[in-house]
Design a protein around this motif. Structure first.
Motif, PDB file in Angstrom:
ATOM      1  N   SER A   1       0.830  -1.203   0.000  1.00  0.00           N
ATOM      2  CA  SER A   1       0.000   0.000   0.000  1.00  0.00           C
ATOM      3  C   SER A   1       0.867   1.256   0.000  1.00  0.00           C
ATOM      4  N   GLY A   2       2.089   1.154   0.536  1.00  0.00           N
ATOM      5  CA  GLY A   2       2.991   2.295   0.510  1.00  0.00           C
ATOM      6  C   GLY A   2       3.443   2.627  -0.897  1.00  0.00           C
ATOM      7  N   ILE A   3       3.780   1.606  -1.685  1.00  0.00           N
ATOM      8  CA  ILE A   3       4.242   1.881  -3.044  1.00  0.00           C
ATOM      9  C   ILE A   3       3.073   2.310  -3.933  1.00  0.00           C
ATOM     10  N   THR A   4       1.873   1.791  -3.663  1.00  0.00           N
ATOM     11  CA  THR A   4       0.723   2.273  -4.438  1.00  0.00           C
ATOM     12  C   THR A   4       0.376   3.716  -4.062  1.00  0.00           C
ATOM     13  N   LEU A   5       0.613   4.092  -2.800  1.00  0.00           N
ATOM     14  CA  LEU A   5       0.443   5.493  -2.417  1.00  0.00           C
ATOM     15  C   LEU A   5       1.403   6.363  -3.227  1.00  0.00           C
ATOM     16  N   PHE A   6       2.649   5.928  -3.351  1.00  0.00           N
ATOM     17  CA  PHE A   6       3.610   6.703  -4.133  1.00  0.00           C
ATOM     18  C   PHE A   6       3.161   6.807  -5.588  1.00  0.00           C
ATOM     19  N   GLU A   7       2.643   5.711  -6.132  1.00  0.00           N
ATOM     20  CA  GLU A   7       2.157   5.749  -7.516  1.00  0.00           C
ATOM     21  C   GLU A   7       1.028   6.762  -7.677  1.00  0.00           C
ATOM     22  N   ARG A   8       0.179   6.875  -6.668  1.00  0.00           N
ATOM     23  CA  ARG A   8      -0.942   7.806  -6.763  1.00  0.00           C
ATOM     24  C   ARG A   8      -0.478   9.262  -6.679  1.00  0.00           C
ATOM     25  N   LEU A   9       0.709   9.478  -6.124  1.00  0.00           N
ATOM     26  CA  LEU A   9       1.263  10.823  -6.126  1.00  0.00           C
ATOM     27  C   LEU A   9       1.875  11.172  -7.480  1.00  0.00           C
ATOM     28  N   CYS A  10       2.136  10.140  -8.272  1.00  0.00           N
ATOM     29  CA  CYS A  10       2.691  10.371  -9.605  1.00  0.00           C
ATOM     30  C   CYS A  10       1.568  10.671 -10.599  1.00  0.00           C
ATOM     31  N   GLU A  11       1.964  11.124 -11.796  1.00  0.00           N
ATOM     32  CA  GLU A  11       0.967  11.430 -12.809  1.00  0.00           C
ATOM     33  C   GLU A  11       0.259  10.155 -13.250  1.00  0.00           C
ATOM     34  N   PRO A  12      -1.055  10.195 -13.426  1.00  0.00           N
ATOM     35  CA  PRO A  12      -1.797   9.008 -13.880  1.00  0.00           C
ATOM     36  C   PRO A  12      -1.505   8.718 -15.346  1.00  0.00           C
TER      37      PRO A  12
ATOM     38  N   PRO B   1      -5.507  -8.815  -0.938  1.00  0.00           N
ATOM     39  CA  PRO B   1      -6.119  -9.153  -2.227  1.00  0.00           C
ATOM     40  C   PRO B   1      -5.927  -8.011  -3.220  1.00  0.00           C
ATOM     41  N   SER B   2      -5.974  -8.330  -4.497  1.00  0.00           N
ATOM     42  CA  SER B   2      -5.762  -7.302  -5.517  1.00  0.00           C
ATOM     43  C   SER B   2      -6.815  -6.203  -5.451  1.00  0.00           C
ATOM     44  N   THR B   3      -7.992  -6.522  -4.919  1.00  0.00           N
ATOM     45  CA  THR B   3      -9.054  -5.512  -4.811  1.00  0.00           C
ATOM     46  C   THR B   3      -8.763  -4.473  -3.742  1.00  0.00           C
ATOM     47  N   ALA B   4      -7.730  -4.736  -2.890  1.00  0.00           N
ATOM     48  CA  ALA B   4      -7.416  -3.812  -1.792  1.00  0.00           C
ATOM     49  C   ALA B   4      -6.057  -3.146  -1.973  1.00  0.00           C
ATOM     50  N   ASP B   5      -5.532  -3.139  -3.200  1.00  0.00           N
ATOM     51  CA  ASP B   5      -4.219  -2.546  -3.443  1.00  0.00           C
ATOM     52  C   ASP B   5      -4.152  -1.091  -3.003  1.00  0.00           C
ATOM     53  N   TYR B   6      -5.268  -0.362  -3.133  1.00  0.00           N
ATOM     54  CA  TYR B   6      -5.260   1.072  -2.858  1.00  0.00           C
ATOM     55  C   TYR B   6      -5.787   1.415  -1.473  1.00  0.00           C
ATOM     56  N   VAL B   7      -6.053   0.391  -0.647  1.00  0.00           N
ATOM     57  CA  VAL B   7      -6.503   0.646   0.721  1.00  0.00           C
ATOM     58  C   VAL B   7      -5.273   0.866   1.593  1.00  0.00           C
ATOM     59  N   MET B   8      -5.239   1.964   2.306  1.00  0.00           N
ATOM     60  CA  MET B   8      -4.062   2.317   3.092  1.00  0.00           C
ATOM     61  C   MET B   8      -4.165   1.713   4.484  1.00  0.00           C
ATOM     62  N   ASP B   9      -3.604   0.512   4.639  1.00  0.00           N
ATOM     63  CA  ASP B   9      -3.525  -0.169   5.922  1.00  0.00           C
ATOM     64  C   ASP B   9      -2.495  -1.281   5.775  1.00  0.00           C
ATOM     65  N   ASN B  10      -2.438  -2.179   6.750  1.00  0.00           N
ATOM     66  CA  ASN B  10      -1.498  -3.288   6.720  1.00  0.00           C
ATOM     67  C   ASN B  10      -2.227  -4.600   6.470  1.00  0.00           C
ATOM     68  N   ARG B  11      -1.768  -5.326   5.468  1.00  0.00           N
ATOM     69  CA  ARG B  11      -2.327  -6.640   5.157  1.00  0.00           C
ATOM     70  C   ARG B  11      -1.149  -7.608   4.996  1.00  0.00           C
ATOM     71  N   VAL B  12      -0.430  -7.843   6.079  1.00  0.00           N
ATOM     72  CA  VAL B  12       0.752  -8.698   6.014  1.00  0.00           C
ATOM     73  C   VAL B  12       0.738  -9.730   7.125  1.00  0.00           C
ATOM     74  N   SER B  13       1.361 -10.850   6.839  1.00  0.00           N
ATOM     75  CA  SER B  13       1.668 -11.864   7.827  1.00  0.00           C
ATOM     76  C   SER B  13       3.176 -12.098   7.734  1.00  0.00           C
ATOM     77  N   ALA B  14       3.682 -13.218   8.216  1.00  0.00           N
ATOM     78  CA  ALA B  14       5.131 -13.417   8.173  1.00  0.00           C
ATOM     79  C   ALA B  14       5.485 -14.885   8.340  1.00  0.00           C
ATOM     80  N   ILE B  15       6.671 -15.236   7.840  1.00  0.00           N
ATOM     81  CA  ILE B  15       7.313 -16.509   8.141  1.00  0.00           C
ATOM     82  C   ILE B  15       8.700 -16.188   8.688  1.00  0.00           C
TER      83      ILE B  15
END
Length: 455
Positions: free
Chosen positions: A144-155, A285-299
């Motif tokens: 979501s951080g990198i998609t935020l950066f993309e949204r700051l760029c020109e569409p 999920p791909s439908t939540a790419d632009y939602v600004m939150d955390n959707r991570v787990s870990a190994i």
């Protein structure tokens, strides 16, 4: 208003437990040409943030953490709070830029305002300038951080950006939600405990198990170091194709080689030291790419620093990561976080505070891989030449590595504790050297294959 999810709020709780850490994550974009003047940049940014409502919202916590913190509109929003301007001193090269990035990673974001900041960096050598975009981990994860950066760029077109609706609540609903969660506590608390016992035992054991006294794990200070390693994405794919490995496997194998070389240089025996690494796994999920939150787990697998042969090391990385994924650790953590949604926030906050105070000694590093944009981005009509990922350190991890792809380049952004990692350059050098070595072996293997007769 919308509530912070347990993991989002958890990052704020973790930051509160250690005055030495700042949990801002970000990206540094390097642009061609001269930097814009201040008025031009402010007007451009003002127009861009109108597309992202979260950038005008701050976090409001409840008294005694009885209910989850919420995002609310900042009634005194002022764009000037979020823009800083600096210029590189001589020699204006990448090393001086990395010093600026390291200083930004050490600075905490102001919680009285929306949790993000932009820093314009002028006078970068080669007729370039840079923009550091930083947001709190409570607001974004890697994707979501990198998609935020993309949204700051020109569409690329005029199509509206799809954004999933956040979880909202009406004024006063928090009291009813809390009462409902307390009523359900006899049911939800055992479910929470069962989820942990069933799926998280391997993960919890990894964090508390006794381990060697590696110099990679220990107390950290307030200052940071930051360096960058690079690789060709096409060459990394070529290595993966030769040895039946993924891009992520090759990147982790290179990181393993770099840590092995670092330990040897420090006089520590890689055959004795066991390097357990935290690897975030996206569950977005791909439908939540632009939602600004955390959707991570870990190994939390062991990286095979004890293995000398580079191909055997790559094979071992692939096997160990595959094993941990198959064991369901990431899904178990995801289930636990889902159950945590139904618990009173005070219980969740207490759990994160306990984790923050716990002196874990087993995990020694973190490596996260974020797929970045494949297309060329432009920012304020300037082409983005490169994006450097920037992530924090915490929980006694003296180094962290963020891997980001952009177009056909793979960039390794390496953050370290200033006092205990004066040799951090060895990690960047080791990663690049390991990929070059694997590439030579991959091409040699291809040349050694017999040519099939024709006809």
């Amino acid at each position: 208003m919308s509530e912070l999810h347990p993991l989002d709020g958890g990052f704020m709780e973790l930051e509160d437990t250690d005055r030495h850490i700042s949990l801002g994550i970000g990206a540094t974009a390097i642009m061609a040409g001269p930097a814009p003047n201040r008025s031009e940049f402010v007007e451009w940014l003002r127009e861009r943030i109108d597309r992202v409502e979260r950038l005008r919202e701050r976090v409001r916590s409840s008294r005694w953490d009885l209910t989850a913190p919420v995002w609310e509109a900042d009634p005194h929003f002022d764009l000037a709070h979020h823009i800083r301007w600096t210029a590189l001193p001589e020699p204006n090269d990448e090393s001086t830029l990395c010093e600026v990035i390291a200083a930004e990673l050490a600075e905490r974001l102001d919680r009285d305002h929306p949790l993000w900041q932009c820093v314009v960096v002028e006078h970068l050598a080669g007729d370039r300038w840079a923009l550091i975009v930083k947001a709190h981990h409570a607001m974004v994860d890697g994707i979501s951080g990198i998609t935020l950066f993309e949204r700051l760029c020109e569409p690329v077109d005029d199509d509206p950006v799809p954004v999933a609706a956040p979880k909202t609540r009406v004024p006063g609903a928090g009291r009813f939600d809390l009462a409902a969660k307390v009523v359900r506590l006899p049911v939800t608390a055992p479910r929470f405990a069962m989820a942990m016992a069933r799926g998280l035992v391997p993960v919890v054991y990894a964090a508390v198990a006794a381990s060697g006294s590696s110099s990679l794990n220990g107390p950290i200070g307030r200052q940071r170091r930051y360096v960058v390693g690079r690789a060709s994405l096409a060459e990394v794919r070529e290595i993966g194709a030769a040895f039946s490995a993924s891009v992520n496997d090759v990147a982790l194998a290179a990181i393993t080689s770099a840590y092995r070389a670092l330990l040897v240089r420090r006089g520590e025996d890689p055959a004795v030291e066991r390097l357990r690494v935290l690897i975030p796994v996206s569950v977005r999920p791909s439908t939540a790419d632009y939602v600004m939150d955390n959707r991570v787990s870990a190994i939390i697998p062991h990286l095979p620093v004890e293995v000398r042969d580079p191909v055997e090391r790559l094979t071992a990385v692939h096997a160990r990561v595959t094993h941990h994924r198959a064991r369901g650790e990431a899904e178990a953590e995801r289930s636990m976080l889902a159950v945590a949604e139904s618990l009173p926030y005070a219980v969740v906050a207490w759990a994160f505070r306990l984790a923050g105070h716990f002196p874990q000694r087993s995990v020694a590093a973190l490596a996260t891989n974020v797929p970045g944009p494949r297309r060329q981005l432009t920012l304020n009509r300037r082409p983005v030449l490169e994006i450097l990922p920037c992530i924090p350190i915490a929980m006694r991890l003296r180094t962290t590595i963020a891997i980001l792809s952009y177009q056909e380049r793979l960039v390794f952004g390496i953050t370290g504790d200033y006092d205990t990692t004066p040799d951090i350059d060895l990690l960047a050098e080791g990663i690049e050297s390991a990929i070059s070595e694997l590439l030579a072996l991959a091409r040699g293997r291809r040349e050694d294959r017999p040519v099939d007769p024709v006809g």
